[in-house]
Design a protein around this motif. Structure first.
Motif, PDB file in Angstrom:
ATOM      1  N   UNK A  72       0.799  -1.268  -0.087  1.00 27.60           N
ATOM      2  CA  UNK A  72       0.184   0.031   0.128  1.00 27.60           C
ATOM      3  C   UNK A  72       0.882   1.118  -0.030  1.00 27.60           C
ATOM      4  N   UNK A  73       1.126   1.610  -1.280  1.00 29.56           N
ATOM      5  CA  UNK A  73       2.081   2.752  -1.427  1.00 29.56           C
ATOM      6  C   UNK A  73       1.450   3.642  -2.656  1.00 29.56           C
ATOM      7  N   UNK A  74       1.894   4.845  -2.608  1.00 25.58           N
ATOM      8  CA  UNK A  74       1.518   5.753  -3.785  1.00 25.58           C
ATOM      9  C   UNK A  74       2.641   6.732  -4.112  1.00 25.58           C
ATOM     10  N   UNK A  75       2.518   7.463  -5.149  1.00 27.09           N
ATOM     11  CA  UNK A  75       3.624   8.340  -5.772  1.00 27.09           C
ATOM     12  C   UNK A  75       2.934   9.647  -6.007  1.00 27.09           C
ATOM     13  N   UNK A  76       3.521  10.657  -5.805  1.00 23.70           N
ATOM     14  CA  UNK A  76       3.298  12.178  -5.932  1.00 23.70           C
ATOM     15  C   UNK A  76       4.509  12.842  -6.551  1.00 23.70           C
ATOM     16  N   UNK A  77       4.133  13.250  -7.844  1.00 16.81           N
ATOM     17  CA  UNK A  77       5.303  14.112  -8.388  1.00 16.81           C
ATOM     18  C   UNK A  77       4.911  15.441  -8.418  1.00 16.81           C
ATOM     19  N   UNK A  78       5.868  16.259  -7.788  1.00 19.22           N
ATOM     20  CA  UNK A  78       5.671  17.783  -7.574  1.00 19.22           C
ATOM     21  C   UNK A  78       6.405  18.325  -8.803  1.00 19.22           C
ATOM     22  N   UNK A  79       6.012  19.240  -9.737  1.00 17.58           N
ATOM     23  CA  UNK A  79       6.821  19.614 -10.660  1.00 17.58           C
ATOM     24  C   UNK A  79       6.997  18.704 -11.828  1.00 17.58           C
ATOM     25  N   UNK A  80       7.821  18.843 -12.500  1.00 18.18           N
ATOM     26  CA  UNK A  80       8.369  17.971 -13.637  1.00 18.18           C
ATOM     27  C   UNK A  80       9.483  16.985 -13.443  1.00 18.18           C
ATOM     28  N   UNK A  81       9.887  16.683 -12.334  1.00 17.58           N
ATOM     29  CA  UNK A  81      10.711  15.713 -12.237  1.00 17.58           C
ATOM     30  C   UNK A  81      10.679  14.268 -12.925  1.00 17.58           C
ATOM     31  N   UNK A  82      11.408  13.952 -13.837  1.00 13.09           N
ATOM     32  CA  UNK A  82      11.121  12.656 -14.621  1.00 13.09           C
ATOM     33  C   UNK A  82      10.904  11.400 -13.786  1.00 13.09           C
ATOM     34  N   UNK A  83      10.029  10.830 -14.187  1.00 11.99           N
ATOM     35  CA  UNK A  83       9.601   9.483 -13.350  1.00 11.99           C
ATOM     36  C   UNK A  83      10.964   8.563 -13.382  1.00 11.99           C
ATOM     37  N   UNK A  84      11.536   8.634 -14.284  1.00  7.24           N
ATOM     38  CA  UNK A  84      12.829   7.664 -14.427  1.00  7.24           C
ATOM     39  C   UNK A  84      13.696   7.761 -13.097  1.00  7.24           C
ATOM     40  N   UNK A  85      13.661   9.072 -12.690  1.00  9.73           N
ATOM     41  CA  UNK A  85      14.429   9.405 -11.472  1.00  9.73           C
ATOM     42  C   UNK A  85      14.092   8.823  -9.953  1.00  9.73           C
ATOM     43  N   UNK A  86      12.989   8.082  -9.983  1.00 15.46           N
ATOM     44  CA  UNK A  86      12.477   7.368  -8.915  1.00 15.46           C
ATOM     45  C   UNK A  86      13.491   6.542  -8.141  1.00 15.46           C
ATOM     46  N   UNK A  87      13.816   6.585  -7.076  1.00 13.37           N
ATOM     47  CA  UNK A  87      14.978   5.937  -6.463  1.00 13.37           C
ATOM     48  C   UNK A  87      14.077   5.139  -5.360  1.00 13.37           C
ATOM     49  N   UNK A  88      14.089   3.668  -5.483  1.00 12.57           N
ATOM     50  CA  UNK A  88      13.298   3.194  -4.401  1.00 12.57           C
ATOM     51  C   UNK A  88      14.511   2.463  -3.396  1.00 12.57           C
ATOM     52  N   UNK A  89      14.245   2.870  -2.241  1.00  8.80           N
ATOM     53  CA  UNK A  89      15.376   2.250  -1.311  1.00  8.80           C
ATOM     54  C   UNK A  89      15.242   0.746  -1.113  1.00  8.80           C
ATOM     55  N   UNK A  90      16.641   0.362  -0.876  1.00  6.96           N
ATOM     56  CA  UNK A  90      16.606  -1.178  -0.703  1.00  6.96           C
ATOM     57  C   UNK A  90      15.737  -1.723   0.395  1.00  6.96           C
ATOM     58  N   UNK A  91      15.429  -1.043   1.538  1.00  6.64           N
ATOM     59  CA  UNK A  91      14.700  -1.719   2.321  1.00  6.64           C
ATOM     60  C   UNK A  91      13.054  -1.503   2.114  1.00  6.64           C
ATOM     61  N   UNK A  92      12.657  -1.315   1.126  1.00  5.52           N
ATOM     62  CA  UNK A  92      11.357  -1.213   0.878  1.00  5.52           C
ATOM     63  C   UNK A  92      10.845  -2.542   0.451  1.00  5.52           C
ATOM     64  N   UNK A  93       9.641  -2.988   1.232  1.00  4.01           N
ATOM     65  CA  UNK A  93       9.289  -4.305   0.839  1.00  4.01           C
ATOM     66  C   UNK A  93       8.995  -4.810  -0.564  1.00  4.01           C
ATOM     67  N   UNK A  94       8.976  -6.112  -1.095  1.00  2.00           N
ATOM     68  CA  UNK A  94       8.979  -6.376  -2.302  1.00  2.00           C
ATOM     69  C   UNK A  94       7.691  -6.016  -2.891  1.00  2.00           C
ATOM     70  N   UNK A  95       6.593  -6.054  -2.212  1.00  4.42           N
ATOM     71  CA  UNK A  95       5.014  -5.916  -2.654  1.00  4.42           C
ATOM     72  C   UNK A  95       5.010  -4.382  -3.024  1.00  4.42           C
ATOM     73  N   UNK A  96       5.607  -3.645  -2.228  1.00  3.09           N
ATOM     74  CA  UNK A  96       5.622  -2.200  -2.152  1.00  3.09           C
ATOM     75  C   UNK A  96       6.498  -1.674  -3.424  1.00  3.09           C
TER      76      UNK A  96
END
Length: 150
Positions: free
Chosen positions: A110-134
């Motif tokens: 159960x997660x969501x993503x908010x993009x503020x401004x025009x940052x490219x989605x490709x720049x999303x970095x998901x930390x190592x400790x994020x659960x696999x389903x998330x």
């Protein structure tokens, strides 16, 4: 050159009208047990916002909250933590990508993503400790958001 009082007042009125048109937007997000993309979801799962916009999380189902994910926010962004079964409104001022989780259902994705401004989605970095389903849900969110903007 002298400017008349009427000209000054007209200029002031125009400035006030222009400033009032630049108001921030408020987005509402439902915290749900089930939604269009499965169980334990935020609806919508992705928001495109502008700096100064507000996200209001609605307690539409029991047992959910909204919490910022450490390492998934732009530099200078303020972390937040809502309470279970309570609404929370956050105003995002820093441009970038914000990962948000429901603490009780984080492992269930159960997660969501908010993009503020025009940052490219490709720049999303998901930390190592994020659960696999998330992690998988973030990948799906980015894929759907990218497809919608083509």
């Amino acid at each position: 050159m002298t400017v008349s009082l009427a000209s000054r007042l007209a200029a002031l009125w125009l400035c006030c009208c222009a400033a009032s048109g630049a108001s921030a937007e408020t987005f509402e997000v439902k915290m749900l047990n089930r939604g269009p993309h499965g169980a334990m979801v935020y609806e919508p799962e992705f928001i495109q916002a502008a700096p100064g916009d507000t996200i209001k999380f609605l307690a539409t189902s029991n047992g959910h909250d909204a919490v910022s994910i450490a390492g998934m926010a732009p530099a200078g962004a303020t972390a937040f933590r809502g309470k279970v079964n309570e609404e929370i409104a956050i105003t995002l001022t820093q441009p970038g990508l914000y990962g948000i989780k429901c603490q009780p259902h984080y492992a269930m994705g159960m997660v969501m993503l908010v993009r503020v401004g025009d940052t490219p989605l490709a720049q999303l970095v998901v930390p190592e400790d994020v659960p696999e389903q998330a992690r998988q849900r973030f990948e799906n969110i980015v894929s759907r958001a990218a497809a919608a903007t083509r």
